[in-house]
Write a protein that holds these residues in place. Sequence first.
Motif, PDB file in Angstrom:
ATOM      1  N   LYS A  97       0.837  -1.194   0.000  1.00 25.74           N
ATOM      2  CA  LYS A  97       0.000   0.000   0.000  1.00 25.74           C
ATOM      3  C   LYS A  97       0.880   1.255   0.000  1.00 25.74           C
ATOM      4  O   LYS A  97       1.992   1.179   0.500  1.00 25.74           O
ATOM      5  N   MET A 126      -2.493  -5.431   4.973  1.00 23.73           N
ATOM      6  CA  MET A 126      -2.344  -6.679   5.736  1.00 23.73           C
ATOM      7  C   MET A 126      -3.208  -6.746   6.975  1.00 23.73           C
ATOM      8  O   MET A 126      -3.413  -7.817   7.538  1.00 23.73           O
ATOM      9  N   ARG A 127      -3.752  -5.577   7.411  1.00 26.93           N
ATOM     10  CA  ARG A 127      -4.543  -5.634   8.650  1.00 26.93           C
ATOM     11  C   ARG A 127      -5.782  -6.509   8.509  1.00 26.93           C
ATOM     12  O   ARG A 127      -6.296  -7.021   9.480  1.00 26.93           O
ATOM     13  N   HIS A 155      -3.503   5.179  16.025  1.00 24.42           N
ATOM     14  CA  HIS A 155      -2.404   4.638  15.216  1.00 24.42           C
ATOM     15  C   HIS A 155      -1.148   5.371  15.681  1.00 24.42           C
ATOM     16  O   HIS A 155      -0.898   6.498  15.270  1.00 24.42           O
ATOM     17  N   ASN A 157       2.961   5.496  16.321  1.00 23.42           N
ATOM     18  CA  ASN A 157       4.311   4.996  16.037  1.00 23.42           C
ATOM     19  C   ASN A 157       5.266   5.662  17.025  1.00 23.42           C
ATOM     20  O   ASN A 157       5.042   6.813  17.398  1.00 23.42           O
ATOM     21  N   TYR A 164       9.434  12.011   6.618  1.00 22.60           N
ATOM     22  CA  TYR A 164       7.992  11.909   6.907  1.00 22.60           C
ATOM     23  C   TYR A 164       7.431  13.305   7.201  1.00 22.60           C
ATOM     24  O   TYR A 164       7.915  14.027   8.074  1.00 22.60           O
ATOM     25  N   ASN A 172      -0.073   7.834   4.214  1.00 23.78           N
ATOM     26  CA  ASN A 172       0.775   6.672   4.420  1.00 23.78           C
ATOM     27  C   ASN A 172       0.399   5.901   5.676  1.00 23.78           C
ATOM     28  O   ASN A 172       0.564   4.690   5.743  1.00 23.78           O
ATOM     29  N   THR A 173      -0.088   6.607   6.682  1.00 22.21           N
ATOM     30  CA  THR A 173      -0.359   5.952   7.969  1.00 22.21           C
ATOM     31  C   THR A 173      -1.853   5.647   8.122  1.00 22.21           C
ATOM     32  O   THR A 173      -2.254   4.482   8.184  1.00 22.21           O
ATOM     33  N   HIS A 176      -4.256   2.902   6.351  1.00 23.31           N
ATOM     34  CA  HIS A 176      -4.564   1.566   6.877  1.00 23.31           C
ATOM     35  C   HIS A 176      -5.975   1.543   7.480  1.00 23.31           C
ATOM     36  O   HIS A 176      -6.733   0.610   7.251  1.00 23.31           O
ATOM     37  N   TYR A 235       4.766   1.205  19.602  1.00 27.16           N
ATOM     38  CA  TYR A 235       3.877   1.107  18.444  1.00 27.16           C
ATOM     39  C   TYR A 235       2.556   0.565  18.969  1.00 27.16           C
ATOM     40  O   TYR A 235       2.493  -0.563  19.467  1.00 27.16           O
ATOM     41  N   TRP A 272       5.817  -1.757  13.551  1.00 29.98           N
ATOM     42  CA  TRP A 272       4.770  -2.508  12.838  1.00 29.98           C
ATOM     43  C   TRP A 272       5.264  -3.880  12.414  1.00 29.98           C
ATOM     44  O   TRP A 272       4.488  -4.820  12.301  1.00 29.98           O
TER      45      TRP A 272
HETATM   46  C1  ISE Z   1       4.031   2.390   7.450  1.00 22.64           C
HETATM   47  O1  ISE Z   1       4.254   2.711   6.115  1.00 22.64           O
HETATM   48  C2  ISE Z   1       3.149   1.232   7.574  1.00 22.64           C
HETATM   49  O2  ISE Z   1       2.649   0.696   6.638  1.00 22.64           O
HETATM   50  C3  ISE Z   1       2.826   0.833   8.960  1.00 22.64           C
HETATM   51  O3  ISE Z   1       1.979  -0.249   9.013  1.00 22.64           O
HETATM   52  C4  ISE Z   1       2.208   1.999   9.647  1.00 22.64           C
HETATM   53  O4  ISE Z   1       1.910   1.707  10.968  1.00 22.64           O
HETATM   54  C5  ISE Z   1       3.108   3.199   9.596  1.00 22.64           C
HETATM   55  O5  ISE Z   1       2.513   4.263  10.260  1.00 22.64           O
HETATM   56  C6  ISE Z   1       3.383   3.556   8.150  1.00 22.64           C
HETATM   57  O6  ISE Z   1       4.200   4.677   8.108  1.00 22.64           O
END
Ligand code: ISE
Length: 336
Positions: A97, A126-127, A155, A157, A164, A172-173, A176, A235, A272
Amino acid sequence: MDNILRIGLVGTGMIGRSHIERINTRLQGAKVVAVSDSAAEFAKKVAQERGCEFFADGEEMIASDSVNAVIVTTIDEYHEQYVMASINAGKYVFVEKPLAFDLAGAKRILDAEIALGKKLVQVGFMRRYDKGYLQLKDYVENKKLGEPLMIHCCHRNPDVPDYYDTPMAVENTMIHEADVLRWLLGENFVSAEVVFPRKTKHASEKLQDPQIMYLTTESGVRIDVEAWVTAQYGYDIRCEVCCEDGTISLPDPNHAPIRANAANSTPLCTSWTQRFPEAYDTELQMWINATKEDRVDGPTSWDGYAAQLITSAASKARDSGTVVEIKMEETPPLFS
Ligand code: ISE
């Protein structure tokens, strides 16, 4: 299709290498036989260590008879190029993704598959394969606690790389959550808003952190997703679905509690890769199995496009400080 799926992988960065590892050592029925990356010297080394063929040109690798399926784990900017090359070669492709760098790119991929009249693309959300999310799905889908009303998500990190920036929190985050919540609820979103709480001292100049994204679904479920990507402490992925007769939450990963130094504590994940390894294994094993059976049964390019439609609305909302309507189109027949 051959007995062993012969995979060509473009993009030998961290996630690419971890997919090679899992496919070539733990999973069944496939082998990564070829790799390519614009960082040629590094990719050559990876190829040597893993016993793969090295291709200087990713598109040449995709077209070659050495491979009969493709994995794309490049940086987002190159996803479209290699997914398109796979579609043109008539080969199944798994792409991390997001599906493409932007919504227009995702639409071009979707249109190419529709023109071909066959699904070939799976997106790496993948979640959907995580045991915790699957338990939530069972409760929601079978209405075990009545109708869902609200969802609260976090979410977090511990930290993010220097490149970033503010838009990445959505694109990007929180992408998901955009995908997994659409899948969980089985309905589309109608609006998005993004607000900024007070900024943490841990965020760089180009990053507004934390951020909260609000989504509303067609049936009126209200969702808040907090992205806090410099949270320092670990995380941490949370999701509580509040339904008419009770709530259900994502379980924390199983870590043994520790009693020491006059405290009782439970370790948390720090990344992650540590939080979702089984989900990645299941996702790729199921992709291998489906590919060998000449079908796609995971998140499609339509799902990838839908997720980017949501995140692009959220990005507009963030930049304009307004609530933005999400206009989801009819599901194309190929995907319904
Ligand atoms: C990262 O690209 C991911 O795919 C992780 O699953 C996600 O938690 C992270 O925040 C993203 O930056």
